[in-house]
Design a protein around this motif. Structure first.
Motif, mmCIF file in Angstrom:
data_model
loop_
_atom_site.group_PDB
_atom_site.id
_atom_site.type_symbol
_atom_site.label_atom_id
_atom_site.label_comp_id
_atom_site.label_asym_id
_atom_site.label_seq_id
_atom_site.Cartn_x
_atom_site.Cartn_y
_atom_site.Cartn_z
ATOM 1 N N LEU B 103 0.868 -1.173 0.000
ATOM 2 C CA LEU B 103 0.000 0.000 0.000
ATOM 3 C C LEU B 103 0.904 1.222 0.000
ATOM 4 C CD1 LEU B 103 -2.980 0.789 0.325
ATOM 5 C CD2 LEU B 103 -2.591 0.864 2.775
ATOM 6 N N ALA B 105 1.266 5.181 0.455
ATOM 7 C CA ALA B 105 0.498 6.252 1.087
ATOM 8 C C ALA B 105 1.159 7.595 0.831
ATOM 9 C CB ALA B 105 0.371 5.986 2.574
ATOM 10 N N ALA B 110 -4.082 6.762 -0.175
ATOM 11 C CA ALA B 110 -3.359 5.498 -0.155
ATOM 12 C C ALA B 110 -3.812 4.673 -1.352
ATOM 13 C CB ALA B 110 -3.632 4.743 1.133
ATOM 14 N N SER B 166 5.036 6.930 1.695
ATOM 15 C CA SER B 166 5.330 5.757 2.511
ATOM 16 C C SER B 166 4.758 4.525 1.847
ATOM 17 C CB SER B 166 4.656 5.884 3.876
ATOM 18 O OG SER B 166 4.786 7.178 4.356
ATOM 19 N N ALA B 178 7.411 -1.507 6.351
ATOM 20 C CA ALA B 178 6.952 -0.150 6.068
ATOM 21 C C ALA B 178 8.150 0.768 6.102
ATOM 22 C CB ALA B 178 5.930 0.291 7.103
ATOM 23 N N ASP B 179 8.115 1.771 5.273
ATOM 24 C CA ASP B 179 9.189 2.763 5.321
ATOM 25 C C ASP B 179 8.738 3.995 4.557
ATOM 26 O OD1 ASP B 179 11.534 3.903 6.016
ATOM 27 O OD2 ASP B 179 12.827 2.496 4.935
ATOM 28 N N ASN B 180 9.477 5.072 4.814
ATOM 29 C CA ASN B 180 9.253 6.271 4.018
ATOM 30 C C ASN B 180 10.182 6.225 2.816
ATOM 31 O OD1 ASN B 180 7.308 7.454 5.665
ATOM 32 N ND2 ASN B 180 8.896 8.110 7.099
ATOM 33 N N ILE C 97 2.930 -1.052 16.200
ATOM 34 C CA ILE C 97 1.972 -0.907 15.099
ATOM 35 C C ILE C 97 0.571 -1.075 15.699
ATOM 36 C CG2 ILE C 97 1.086 -1.966 12.984
ATOM 37 C CD1 ILE C 97 3.963 -2.732 12.316
ATOM 38 N N GLN C 108 -4.611 2.238 10.348
ATOM 39 C CA GLN C 108 -3.415 1.582 10.829
ATOM 40 C C GLN C 108 -2.366 2.656 11.088
ATOM 41 O OE1 GLN C 108 -1.457 -0.661 7.795
ATOM 42 N NE2 GLN C 108 -0.063 -1.666 9.217
ATOM 43 N N VAL C 110 1.747 3.132 11.726
ATOM 44 C CA VAL C 110 3.042 2.462 11.675
ATOM 45 C C VAL C 110 4.095 3.418 12.212
ATOM 46 C CG1 VAL C 110 4.706 1.266 10.225
ATOM 47 C CG2 VAL C 110 2.288 1.239 9.609
ATOM 48 N N ARG C 112 7.261 3.376 12.395
ATOM 49 C CA ARG C 112 8.459 3.577 11.587
ATOM 50 C C ARG C 112 8.283 4.713 10.576
ATOM 51 N NH1 ARG C 112 12.818 -0.136 9.194
ATOM 52 N NH2 ARG C 112 13.358 0.983 7.293
ATOM 53 N N ILE C 113 7.095 4.840 10.053
ATOM 54 C CA ILE C 113 6.870 5.927 9.100
ATOM 55 C C ILE C 113 6.037 7.043 9.716
ATOM 56 C CG2 ILE C 113 7.121 4.511 7.035
ATOM 57 C CD1 ILE C 113 4.093 4.283 6.902
ATOM 58 N N LYS C 115 2.997 7.361 10.442
ATOM 59 C CA LYS C 115 1.848 7.727 9.633
ATOM 60 C C LYS C 115 0.641 6.899 10.008
ATOM 61 C CE LYS C 115 2.907 9.712 5.289
ATOM 62 N NZ LYS C 115 3.528 9.505 4.015
ATOM 63 N N ILE C 117 -2.664 5.492 8.410
ATOM 64 C CA ILE C 117 -3.186 5.249 7.074
ATOM 65 C C ILE C 117 -4.580 4.679 7.202
ATOM 66 C CG2 ILE C 117 -2.894 3.890 4.984
ATOM 67 C CD1 ILE C 117 0.119 3.776 5.723
ATOM 68 N N LYS C 118 -5.491 5.297 6.492
ATOM 69 C CA LYS C 118 -6.816 4.681 6.438
ATOM 70 C C LYS C 118 -6.752 3.588 5.384
ATOM 71 C CE LYS C 118 -11.638 4.974 5.911
ATOM 72 N NZ LYS C 118 -12.850 5.536 5.485
ATOM 73 N N ILE C 119 -7.055 2.415 5.780
ATOM 74 C CA ILE C 119 -6.958 1.326 4.826
ATOM 75 C C ILE C 119 -8.133 1.413 3.879
ATOM 76 C CG2 ILE C 119 -6.870 -1.170 4.570
ATOM 77 C CD1 ILE C 119 -5.316 -1.253 7.103
#
Lengths: 407, 407, 263
Positions: B103, B105, B110, B166, B178-180, C97, C108, C110, C112-113, C115, C117-119
């Motif tokens: 996914l 984003a 997204a 991301s 996950a990562d940017n 997470i 969700q 996360v 690490r980022i 952020k 996020i709306k799935i």
């Protein structure tokens, strides 16, 4: 006088019967080939276009502005009834049908997959684009309670479902929630419109409204006309009447198909030109020889008072008899061949994987257009006319009367 | 030798007939050679494009990957495969890829898509990814979280070069990944679907994020000789561990291959129509000259020449003519094929259509294959001589007395 | 070829593991399938026993596939069927997470980022392979009493055997569910899922019933898919700790919570 000329012409053709027959056969064969080619190729091209028009785009389609860039339930035609009334009053419009469309998912106990859900009215779709004719298996009927679904053929294959099996379709509804519906596969549609065959799940319009929570409004309104030549005019009218909507022709929705048709037209034109030029050359050779070998004969005729005009007419008549006999033979052969392929089609099932890649039907039915025969007639006339011009000039220069004394 | 001498003399004596036959056969040969070159060339180009944009000539995957493209069916020992590929002769280049559905984003939206780890330097030799760059820059081997993404995907996410976005996905060990990412470059292959869903990062980086060190979804292999892809795939299947499967593009893209075959069949059908006409014309011209020489033939027969000898003489004439024109036509056709091989024909008007079929090509080089040209020349030679046989035999059957009195 | 590009890019092919967490929402929270009619009482009891008003749980999930075994630990807070909050606590790489599900929308976070996020719906609907819960589990909280008609097909000393048939209208993919119910606890022990043609698709075992305050609850769940290509797959859930029916802060069920409780 003309009757005499005609008789002489016929007699001279008969004297060289084999040769004349050869020329006639040549013309007939080339026409046969051309007609067959044209009818078959046009059949192929139009079949692909026809599939797209009937199953989806119509001659024209109306969408909410920008719907195609960003399809979603927030971009609907709010007043399809009003558009419908406007179209009903237009005598050029043959039929119209509206559809509700949303991306979603189809699932069985074993598999699930992205799909596009179409809410449709089967009766209207069949009257509109004869959708029922695409039925590959099962029945064209959602059942009393509308719990049936028609699946695109490729989708069904990928989902490994057959007629009678249960599927669950789900999609995001207008409240941005996910709703789901259990349906039974009643039929498989093979439209050869790749987008539909690969993704489409057709369900009853009211079921779709329920699933998507869309009490009114539709995604697309597809319009068919009686006369394809009126598309631009009707499109313009709709644009003026409904300036806030996107009114798109089939060729805007399927630009690749339009290009395919254009390419095919150019291709056919080049082939026909080539064939007629060569055939013309054949007639030319025969007419030239037949003029030259009769120089003495013409000299005598001129000497006993026949005018050059009459001789010219005679040569033309000979040439036309050859041309039109060939034309007749070619039209007969070509027409019958086309008639066969028009009725029974050319079965290319052995290449179906390749044909599928092009969105073509496995069986191609030839087209028969009156224009094939008219253009062929014109072409034969021109070819026969042009091919005797040079022999006649040579005849004139040769001063046939002097030729009497030769040999 | 005497026949050749006679024949040469006769060819000169009946200059017009010779010229027309020569011209027709030459043109026909040139047409056949060129049309074949064009058809083969455009088909090769279309396939080549489809192959080279991304899928590659030979793919090595886990044997179950095609039916079940899941994380269970990856190549889990990429090193071993790499070793086999490195030691197999006939491989020009190869590279591993790790594909994963994630996914993406952006700031607003997204979107699901395919994120693939590639070996940038090796990939450059194997696919058109690098050359499809439209802005920014292509990846380098040691890039970190730098993203090379499809132009349409960037549009959907509303990002441009230099922006951040991301991704969230599933690592090879089913962990969350996950990562940017930083957009380094955008590409446009012309395949809308691909450009709207695919993005790439350097595999070194991706392996870390996805916990996929020494894993690969597949290897793509460029044979030193692309036309030998099938042989190479077979060779690799012998060398690779049983759980892996090497397949050439002919298998992975069977539908497209067949589509090209169908197209060729119709192409040859069209040529056949044109040739039928041309050979009728050659037949007619031969007919005309042979019968014009009827008296000569009669005299020859009367002085004791055997029919066989006359036949031989006439056939020698047509063989000589056919030979000359086939060589000439082959040269012209070959020269055209060679020229357009170097300077491809550009079809701007059909771009949409090619894209529709995922071919993304509008410049069509002709194929320059001397063997195919020779084959076409041989075919034309046989046809050219063949079409003169009927009149020759027919004329030879006429009795000497009839022949002498032939008018 | 292109078809292959298409197929590869087709989401269907890829596993979307977040889903595993999502699955828990429905399986843990919405409860396991139960029925109606003459067996109404049994089914009701089972449903009640599985669904508290509120629940806080700590559990471990082990996903085993052909080649790997992966362990995750999570904390979950839930009210009824509609609101859940899940936080991953192990492995360290994934810890923090968080997931929030309110009605049918899902977010969700996360770390690490950084952020949230709306799935997107399309993604929630995404089919997924490699994990052993079906797509049906994650999107809809199919309610057994609404979607199935129960028939008592037998019993022995310890258990009732129920057959639950999908109601024709119910948007569920199963044709029939066979459920074994413990007479002592009125909790399911084995649940077998069949497709419409009667092919067994997966089996869910509920084992090791333990007491948490007033409630008894199965603490070891085993999901075994039956498809030939998934014979090596197994998903195992162990409930390490649970508290039922105590007030849970509504704060957990807001978007802010995703980041706030991620730590």
């Amino acid at each position: 006088m003309f009757r005499v000329l005609l008789r002489i012409a016929l007699l001279s053709l008969r004297r060289r019967l084999s040769r004349s027959l050869l020329v006639i056969a040549m013309i007939a064969m080339s026409l046969w080939g051309l007609l067959f080619m044209e009818g078959l190729y046009d059949g192929m091209t139009e079949q692909v276009i026809d599939n797209a028009i009937r199953s989806d785009s119509g001659d024209l389609s109306l969408f909410a502005r920008e719907y195609r860039l960003d399809p979603g339930l927030e971009r609907l035609l709010a007043e399809p009834a009003e558009i419908g009334r406007f179209l009903d009053e237009d005598s050029r419009v043959r039929s119209h049908v509206s559809r509700l469309r949303q991306d979603g998912l189809i699932a069985t106990a074993h598999y699930s997959r992205n799909a596009v859900i179409y809410g449709v009215d089967l009766g209207a779709e069949d009257r509109h684009g004869r959708l029922a004719s695409y039925l590959d298996a099962g029945a064209y009927d959602f059942g009393d309670k509308g719990r049936g679904a028609l699946l695109g053929a490729r989708l069904a294959t990928k989902m490994k479902v057959t007629v009678g099996q249960k599927i669950v379709v789900s999609a995001q509804n207008s409240a941005n929630d996910v709703s789901a519906l259990s349906l039974r596969v009643v039929g498989i549609l093979k439209t050869n419109n790749m987008a539909l065959d690969e993704n489409a799940v057709f369900i009853e319009m009211n079921k779709a409204r329920e699933l998507l929570m869309v009490p009114e409004g539709v995604s697309q309104l597809s319009v068919l006309l009686y006369n394809k030549e009126k598309v631009a005019a009707v499109q313009q009218g709709l644009r003026v009447r409904f300036p806030e909507l996107d009114v798109l022709g089939w060729d805007e929705l399927y630009p690749a198909l339009r290009q395919g048709r254009e390419m095919m037209e150019i291709f056919n034109l080049i082939t026909s030109l080539l064939v007629f030029c060569v055939a013309g050359l054949g007639i030319f050779g025969v007419m030239l020889v037949s003029v030259l070998e009769r120089l003495r004969e013409f000299g005598i005729m001129l000497a006993i008072g026949t005018t050059f005009r009459e001789i010219r007419t005679m040569v033309f008549v000979e040439s036309f008899i050859l041309g039109f006999s060939g034309y007749g033979g070619g039209v007969l052969l070509g027409g019958l061949t086309l008639l066969y392929f028009y009725n029974f089609g050319l079965d290319l099932t052995m290449f179906s994987a390749g044909l599928d890649a092009f969105g073509m039907d496995a069986i191609t039915y030839a087209l028969i257009r009156p224009s094939y025969f008219f253009t062929a007639l014109a072409a034969v006339s021109v070819a026969t006319l042009v091919s005797v011009l040079l022999p006649l000039r040579i005849l004139k220069k040769a001063r046939p009367i002097e030729a009497i004394n030769k040999i | 030798m005497m026949f050749v001498h006679f024949a040469m003399k006769n060819i000169r004596a009946y200059r017009n007939r010779s010229l027309v036959t020569l011209l027709l056969t030459t043109l026909t040969t040139a047409l056949l050679v060129f049309a074949t070159a064009f058809m083969d060339g455009s088909h090769q180009k279309m396939l080549q494009n489809a192959v080279e944009i991304y899928p590659g000539y030979v793919q090595v995957t886990h044997q179950d990957f095609r039916d079940q493209p899941s994380l269970d069916n990856m190549i889990f020992d990429a090193k071993a495969v790499r070793q086999v590929l490195a030691t197999t002769p006939g491989i020009a280049a190869f590279a591993a890829r790790f594909e994963s559905f994630v996914l993406f984003a952006g700031a607003e939206k997204a979107v699901g898509g395919m994120l693939t780890g590639i070996e940038p330097t090796a990939e450059e030799k194997l696919s058109r990814l690098a050359s499809s760059l439209v802005s920014g820059a292509y990846l380098a081997d040691h890039d970190g979280n730098q993203l090379y993404m499809g132009y349409e995907l960037a549009r959907r996410l509303k990002v441009k070069v230099g922006d951040e976005l991301s991704f969230v996905g599933t690592g090879a060990d089913y962990s969350f990944a996950a990562d940017n990412l930083l957009v380094k470059g955008l590409f446009k292959t012309g395949l809308f679907e691909f450009d709207a869903s695919a993005a790439f990062v350097s595999k070194g980086y991706f392996d870390q994020v996805m916990a996929a060190a020494n894993y690969a979804s597949h290897f793509i292999v460029l044979p030193a000789n692309p036309s030998g892809a099938d042989l190479l795939a077979a060779e690799l299947n012998g060398r690779l561990d049983q759980q892996y499967l090497a397949e050439s593009w002919r298998t992975t893209m069977a539908g497209l291959v067949q589509a090209m075959l169908v197209d060729s069949i119709f192409g040859y059908l069209t040529l056949a129509v044109i040739f039928i006409v041309i050979f009728f014309v050659i037949l007619i011209y031969t007919w005309l000259t042979v019968f014009a020489r009827m008296r000569e033939i009669g005299v020859l027969r009367a002085v004791g020449t055997m029919p066989g000898q006359i036949l031989q003489m006439l056939v020698t004439e047509s063989v000589l003519l056919a030979m000359a024109s086939v060589v000439l036509g082959g040269l012209i056709g070959g020269a055209l094929a060679y020229y357009f091989h170097l300077h491809p024909i550009y079809f701007s008007f059909s771009e949409e259509q090619f894209k529709q079929y995922g071919l993304a090509a509008s410049s069509m080089p002709t194929a320059f294959a001397p063997l195919v040209i020779l084959r076409d020349m041989a075919v034309m030679f046989v046809l050219a001589v063949g079409s003169t046989l009927y009149p020759i035999i027919k004329a030879n059957r006429v009795s000497p007395m009839e022949a002498i009195h032939h008018v | 070829m292109l078809l292959q590009i298409r197929d590869l890019s087709n989401e269907e092919c890829m596993i979307y593991t977040k889903v595993l967490a999502v699955v828990l929402f429905s399986v843990l929270v919405s409860g396991t399938p139960v029925g109606a009619s003459p067996v109404d009482d049994i089914v009701k009891k089972v449903e009640d026993n599985l669904n508290g008003k509120t629940a806080f749980m700590q559990f471990t999930m082990v996903v085993q596939t052909k080649r790997s075994k992966r362990t995750m630990k999570m904390d979950s807070w839930s009210i009824g069927k509609d609101k859940s909050f899940i936080k991953i606590t192990y492995p360290g790489k994934d810890s923090g997470i968080t997931f929030l599900k309110v009605d049918k929308a899902m977010w969700q976070y996360v770390p690490r980022i950084e952020k949230t996020i709306k799935i997107p719906a399309s993604m929630m609907l995404q089919s997924w392979m490699g994990s052993d819960f079906s797509n049906d589990d994650l999107v809809r909280e199919s309610s057994i009493s609404e979607d199935y008609r129960g028939v008592l097909v037998g019993e022995d000393e310890a258990e009732y055997f129920l057959d639950l048939f999908a109601r024709p209208e119910a948007p569920v993919v199963w044709g029939r569910i066979r459920m074994h119910i413990s007479k002592k606890y009125f909790l399911p022990t084995t649940v077998s899922y069949y497709d419409e043609e009667g092919v067994l698709v997966r089996v869910l075992d509920y084992l090791e019933i333990k007491s948490f305050g007033q409630r008894s609850y199965p603490t070891h769940w085993l999901m075994r898919p039956q498809a030939p290509e998934k014979t090596d797959h197994l998903t195992e859930i162990t409930i390490d700790h649970a508290v039922f029916d105590e007030a849970i802060d509504e704060e957990y069920f807001s978007k802010r919570a995703l980041k706030r409780f991620s730590q």
